[in-house]
Design an enzyme around this catalytic site. Sequence first.
Site, PDB file in Angstrom:
ATOM      1  N   CYS A   2      18.045 -85.581  -8.011  1.00 57.19           N
ATOM      2  CA  CYS A   2      17.600 -86.979  -7.204  1.00 57.19           C
ATOM      3  C   CYS A   2      17.059 -86.450  -5.804  1.00 57.19           C
ATOM      4  O   CYS A   2      17.269 -85.160  -5.502  1.00 57.19           O
ATOM      5  CB  CYS A   2      18.705 -87.897  -6.873  1.00 57.19           C
ATOM      6  SG  CYS A   2      19.420 -88.491  -8.413  1.00 57.19           S
ATOM      7  N   ARG A  27      11.513 -84.840  -8.029  1.00 53.45           N
ATOM      8  CA  ARG A  27      12.899 -84.563  -8.181  1.00 53.45           C
ATOM      9  C   ARG A  27      13.715 -85.540  -9.171  1.00 53.45           C
ATOM     10  O   ARG A  27      14.802 -85.388  -9.730  1.00 53.45           O
ATOM     11  CB  ARG A  27      13.686 -84.572  -6.809  1.00 53.45           C
ATOM     12  CG  ARG A  27      13.050 -83.708  -5.934  1.00 53.45           C
ATOM     13  CD  ARG A  27      13.885 -83.834  -4.588  1.00 53.45           C
ATOM     14  NE  ARG A  27      15.401 -82.901  -4.983  1.00 53.45           N
ATOM     15  CZ  ARG A  27      15.655 -81.991  -4.742  1.00 53.45           C
ATOM     16  NH1 ARG A  27      14.665 -81.038  -4.353  1.00 53.45           N
ATOM     17  NH2 ARG A  27      16.916 -81.410  -4.908  1.00 53.45           N
ATOM     18  N   TRP A  75      17.077 -89.453 -10.738  1.00 52.12           N
ATOM     19  CA  TRP A  75      17.107 -88.999 -12.011  1.00 52.12           C
ATOM     20  C   TRP A  75      18.663 -89.304 -12.620  1.00 52.12           C
ATOM     21  O   TRP A  75      19.604 -88.806 -12.280  1.00 52.12           O
ATOM     22  CB  TRP A  75      17.092 -87.417 -11.984  1.00 52.12           C
ATOM     23  CG  TRP A  75      16.969 -86.858 -13.456  1.00 52.12           C
ATOM     24  CD1 TRP A  75      15.582 -86.751 -13.995  1.00 52.12           C
ATOM     25  CD2 TRP A  75      17.905 -86.148 -14.347  1.00 52.12           C
ATOM     26  NE1 TRP A  75      15.765 -86.196 -15.381  1.00 52.12           N
ATOM     27  CE2 TRP A  75      17.218 -85.872 -15.207  1.00 52.12           C
ATOM     28  CE3 TRP A  75      19.166 -85.944 -14.042  1.00 52.12           C
ATOM     29  CZ2 TRP A  75      17.972 -84.954 -16.531  1.00 52.12           C
ATOM     30  CZ3 TRP A  75      19.838 -85.254 -15.025  1.00 52.12           C
ATOM     31  CH2 TRP A  75      19.258 -84.966 -16.330  1.00 52.12           C
ATOM     32  N   ASN A 101      22.766 -87.144  -4.312  1.00 47.58           N
ATOM     33  CA  ASN A 101      21.969 -86.165  -5.195  1.00 47.58           C
ATOM     34  C   ASN A 101      23.369 -85.329  -5.502  1.00 47.58           C
ATOM     35  O   ASN A 101      23.848 -84.671  -4.891  1.00 47.58           O
ATOM     36  CB  ASN A 101      21.039 -85.325  -4.690  1.00 47.58           C
ATOM     37  CG  ASN A 101      20.720 -84.241  -5.535  1.00 47.58           C
ATOM     38  OD1 ASN A 101      20.666 -84.418  -6.529  1.00 47.58           O
ATOM     39  ND2 ASN A 101      20.243 -83.166  -4.874  1.00 47.58           N
ATOM     40  N   GLY A 102      23.568 -85.085  -6.958  1.00 50.08           N
ATOM     41  CA  GLY A 102      24.701 -84.519  -7.534  1.00 50.08           C
ATOM     42  C   GLY A 102      25.446 -85.044  -8.383  1.00 50.08           C
ATOM     43  O   GLY A 102      25.122 -86.271  -8.970  1.00 50.08           O
ATOM     44  N   GLU A 484       7.652 -68.847 -23.245  1.00 51.09           N
ATOM     45  CA  GLU A 484       7.240 -69.647 -22.042  1.00 51.09           C
ATOM     46  C   GLU A 484       6.129 -70.559 -22.550  1.00 51.09           C
ATOM     47  O   GLU A 484       6.200 -71.766 -22.131  1.00 51.09           O
ATOM     48  CB  GLU A 484       6.665 -68.743 -20.963  1.00 51.09           C
ATOM     49  CG  GLU A 484       6.311 -69.458 -19.642  1.00 51.09           C
ATOM     50  CD  GLU A 484       7.158 -70.311 -19.097  1.00 51.09           C
ATOM     51  OE1 GLU A 484       8.368 -70.563 -19.382  1.00 51.09           O
ATOM     52  OE2 GLU A 484       6.550 -71.186 -18.179  1.00 51.09           O
ATOM     53  N   LYS A 488       6.155 -74.603 -22.158  1.00 51.88           N
ATOM     54  CA  LYS A 488       5.117 -75.523 -21.523  1.00 51.88           C
ATOM     55  C   LYS A 488       4.642 -76.507 -22.296  1.00 51.88           C
ATOM     56  O   LYS A 488       4.362 -77.668 -21.957  1.00 51.88           O
ATOM     57  CB  LYS A 488       3.983 -74.292 -21.053  1.00 51.88           C
ATOM     58  CG  LYS A 488       4.178 -73.639 -19.640  1.00 51.88           C
ATOM     59  CD  LYS A 488       4.132 -74.134 -18.520  1.00 51.88           C
ATOM     60  CE  LYS A 488       5.544 -74.824 -18.229  1.00 51.88           C
ATOM     61  NZ  LYS A 488       6.502 -73.730 -17.709  1.00 51.88           N
ATOM     62  N   GLU A 491       7.330 -79.197 -23.136  1.00 58.15           N
ATOM     63  CA  GLU A 491       7.761 -80.252 -21.864  1.00 58.15           C
ATOM     64  C   GLU A 491       6.872 -81.053 -21.580  1.00 58.15           C
ATOM     65  O   GLU A 491       7.163 -82.360 -20.884  1.00 58.15           O
ATOM     66  CB  GLU A 491       8.519 -79.402 -20.734  1.00 58.15           C
ATOM     67  CG  GLU A 491       7.650 -78.439 -19.931  1.00 58.15           C
ATOM     68  CD  GLU A 491       8.211 -77.771 -18.846  1.00 58.15           C
ATOM     69  OE1 GLU A 491       9.225 -78.235 -18.241  1.00 58.15           O
ATOM     70  OE2 GLU A 491       7.778 -76.836 -18.382  1.00 58.15           O
ATOM     71  N   HIS A 507      12.368 -63.945 -42.134  1.00 54.88           N
ATOM     72  CA  HIS A 507      13.844 -63.978 -42.366  1.00 54.88           C
ATOM     73  C   HIS A 507      14.214 -65.377 -42.241  1.00 54.88           C
ATOM     74  O   HIS A 507      15.184 -65.768 -42.311  1.00 54.88           O
ATOM     75  CB  HIS A 507      14.535 -63.349 -41.199  1.00 54.88           C
ATOM     76  CG  HIS A 507      14.476 -61.761 -41.106  1.00 54.88           C
ATOM     77  ND1 HIS A 507      14.840 -61.034 -42.295  1.00 54.88           N
ATOM     78  CD2 HIS A 507      13.960 -60.952 -40.501  1.00 54.88           C
ATOM     79  CE1 HIS A 507      14.545 -59.638 -42.114  1.00 54.88           C
ATOM     80  NE2 HIS A 507      13.921 -59.710 -40.992  1.00 54.88           N
ATOM     81  N   LYS A 607      12.421 -81.769 -11.561  1.00 55.75           N
ATOM     82  CA  LYS A 607      12.015 -80.402 -11.129  1.00 55.75           C
ATOM     83  C   LYS A 607      13.114 -79.705 -10.824  1.00 55.75           C
ATOM     84  O   LYS A 607      13.152 -78.295 -11.167  1.00 55.75           O
ATOM     85  CB  LYS A 607      11.055 -80.622  -9.731  1.00 55.75           C
ATOM     86  CG  LYS A 607      10.632 -79.191  -9.301  1.00 55.75           C
ATOM     87  CD  LYS A 607       9.477 -79.009 -10.006  1.00 55.75           C
ATOM     88  CE  LYS A 607       8.857 -77.284  -9.773  1.00 55.75           C
ATOM     89  NZ  LYS A 607       8.201 -76.533 -10.629  1.00 55.75           N
TER      90      LYS A 607
HETATM   91  O1  M6R Z   1      14.204 -73.858 -10.031  1.00 57.35           O
HETATM   92  P1  M6R Z   1      14.416 -72.987 -11.036  1.00 57.35           P
HETATM   93  O2  M6R Z   1      13.439 -71.948 -11.386  1.00 57.35           O
HETATM   94  O3  M6R Z   1      15.989 -72.453 -11.070  1.00 57.35           O
HETATM   95  O4  M6R Z   1      14.479 -74.038 -12.578  1.00 57.35           O
HETATM   96  C1  M6R Z   1      14.939 -73.507 -13.800  1.00 57.35           C
HETATM   97  C2  M6R Z   1      14.489 -74.389 -14.852  1.00 57.35           C
HETATM   98  O5  M6R Z   1      14.887 -75.725 -14.628  1.00 57.35           O
HETATM   99  C3  M6R Z   1      12.710 -74.448 -15.014  1.00 57.35           C
HETATM  100  O6  M6R Z   1      12.221 -73.421 -15.063  1.00 57.35           O
HETATM  101  C4  M6R Z   1      12.414 -75.597 -16.023  1.00 57.35           C
HETATM  102  O7  M6R Z   1      12.675 -74.961 -17.248  1.00 57.35           O
HETATM  103  C5  M6R Z   1      11.026 -75.945 -15.655  1.00 57.35           C
HETATM  104  N1  M6R Z   1      10.660 -77.344 -16.233  1.00 57.35           N
HETATM  105  C6  M6R Z   1      10.061 -75.128 -16.635  1.00 57.35           C
HETATM  106  O8  M6R Z   1       8.688 -75.742 -16.480  1.00 57.35           O
END
Ligand code: M6R
Length: 612
Positions: A2, A27, A75, A101-102, A484, A488, A491, A507, A607
């Site tokens: 959050c 966030r 969030w 937040n937490g 990766e 991308k 997500e 396999h 984020k």
């Molecule tokens: O801030 P961080 O690099 O620790 O975050 C890690 C992941 O939460 C972050 O890379 C997440 O997977 C992204 N949404 C990827 O695009």
Amino acid sequence: MCGIVGYVGREAAAPILLEGLSRLEYRGYDSAGVAVCTADGLSVHKAKGRLHVLSGMLDGGRAVQGTAGVGHTRWATHGAPSDANSHPQVSRSGKIAVVHNGIIENYAELKDFLQKQGVPFASETDTEVVAQLVEYFYENGKADILDAVGRCLHRIEGAYALGILCADTPDQIVAVRKDSPLILGIGDGCNFLASDVTAILRHTRRVSYMDDGDLAVLTREGIQRYNRLMQPVEMEITRVDWEIDAAEKGGYEHFMFKEIMEQPDALRRAVFPRIRDGEVFLEDFSLPDAYIRSLRKLYVVACGSSYHVGMVGKYCLERMLRLPVEVALASEFRYMDPIVDEHTLVVVISQSGETLDTMAALREAKRLGAKILSIVNVVGSSIARESDEALYTWAGPEIAVATTKAYTTQLAVLDLLGLYLSKTLGSLDEAERRRILDEMLLLPEKLERVLAGKEDIQYFASRYFNLNSVFFIGRNIDYALGLEGSLKLKEISYIHSEAYASGELKHGTISLIEDGTLVVALGTYGKLFEKAMSNILEVKTRGGDVLALTAESRRAEMSRTANGVISIPDAHPMLMPLLGAAPLQLFAYYVALMRGCDIDKPRNLAKSVTVE
Ligand code: M6R
């Protein structure tokens, strides 16, 4: 996850809070709310949905009077997104308002206790427990608000950044931090709190990073900080040196696209100052050579894309250092009884520097005796501050939930680290080391060429955006890059996608290939190009459609087999992922755009992941 913001000063608080929240929405964006102290008590407004719903309700904040307040963008963890579960959460009398937040881990037990005392609850959140408990101590112990908060902190467990208002002390905000980020902003006749700098940068550049367990009382005249023992502590003030435009879209439709296009410059910032006269210079690096020579292994620990950087890093670092490199998901590491000791260097990677799983893994590794080196983007973040060494990526603020420029700069910094350590260890042929360093200096320009070819990628996106499922395959370093590329795509476009090591197809996975299945085949790693071609043929034979990514020098060969080819400039094999990431990011971006997705704020995500 959050975002929280607070303001106390002479101006109307609500517009300032809403503007601050607009910069924190990345966030969390399930709901938003503000509470402002007025002559008639606390004025609390919340709404499910994006911030613009709340802002519309409050006429941009102009509908609310009062010069001290807190705001929140959520969030959801405990309780679905709803008006009732939105923050601020208020105590039963309406005197105490809390943004959080937490996660309060023992909230159920505390809620039970309070309910037995006759306290009614209005939400399903863990946060309401804080508001009710503060009021319980405030009323029952006849304590002042600071005492009441202090007593509440003794009872709650978990992670929290809190902003607390009390109607009886309308000119102050109490801020608390434990395992969730919170900064204080020092203004002129006004003061701020926020989950991150972007929320207050319009008003002040002077910030103070709260330490874990710290509490602060903000008034318009000043800020008093206390440590966990409630002893007053001096505030160390840092000046933020980047401009607010870095956190604005600047004419781009989406932050993600802007951040993809910023990558050449981000790489220049991450790499150029660290290479001088053919040597690597790491600022403030203090791990002694004797310690480096005593290392028996490296452990890379991270989450999400940062973990994928570690996967690429394993291939590169093992080659450079001739030491074993293990890569672990931070959320697994802390529970796997890892084999780590004082001869292990744990490399922690995080864009935000606040990811809770990563932070917990860092602490576990420290407890086991390892030294921690972190690669972090956000300056002054918790992970950077708790590490023995912190190397910043200098990518600038990254706002889109899907990381792009942080990923590429993390790769670059990890390569620089490998080159630096290899010099001390004497583990890499000197000419090879120099060659990689020279080539690193060429990366930004090569990346500009890749980005200039964005229309080709847009075309491929238009061909494939309607699919339900996509596979990424590759070997070795290309497999790591595929992880990766796949993340991308899934997500932000919500297309189901998996990445496989090409050799594993036979396999099991190959049974999923049928007519028209899209397979993005990565073949940038020259040494295994022929093997990559064989796997592509296997896929094509079974009806799959292959979109290949390869080096320019291999384009013609690849074009004879694949249905479509994207090529990137040739570079040292270890550096190819730095160039190969951009087309995959653009592919995901354009696909998501064509599917009408909310690119910067994909559903269910946030984020900065500060819950476990
Ligand atoms: O801030 P961080 O690099 O620790 O975050 C890690 C992941 O939460 C972050 O890379 C997440 O997977 C992204 N949404 C990827 O695009």
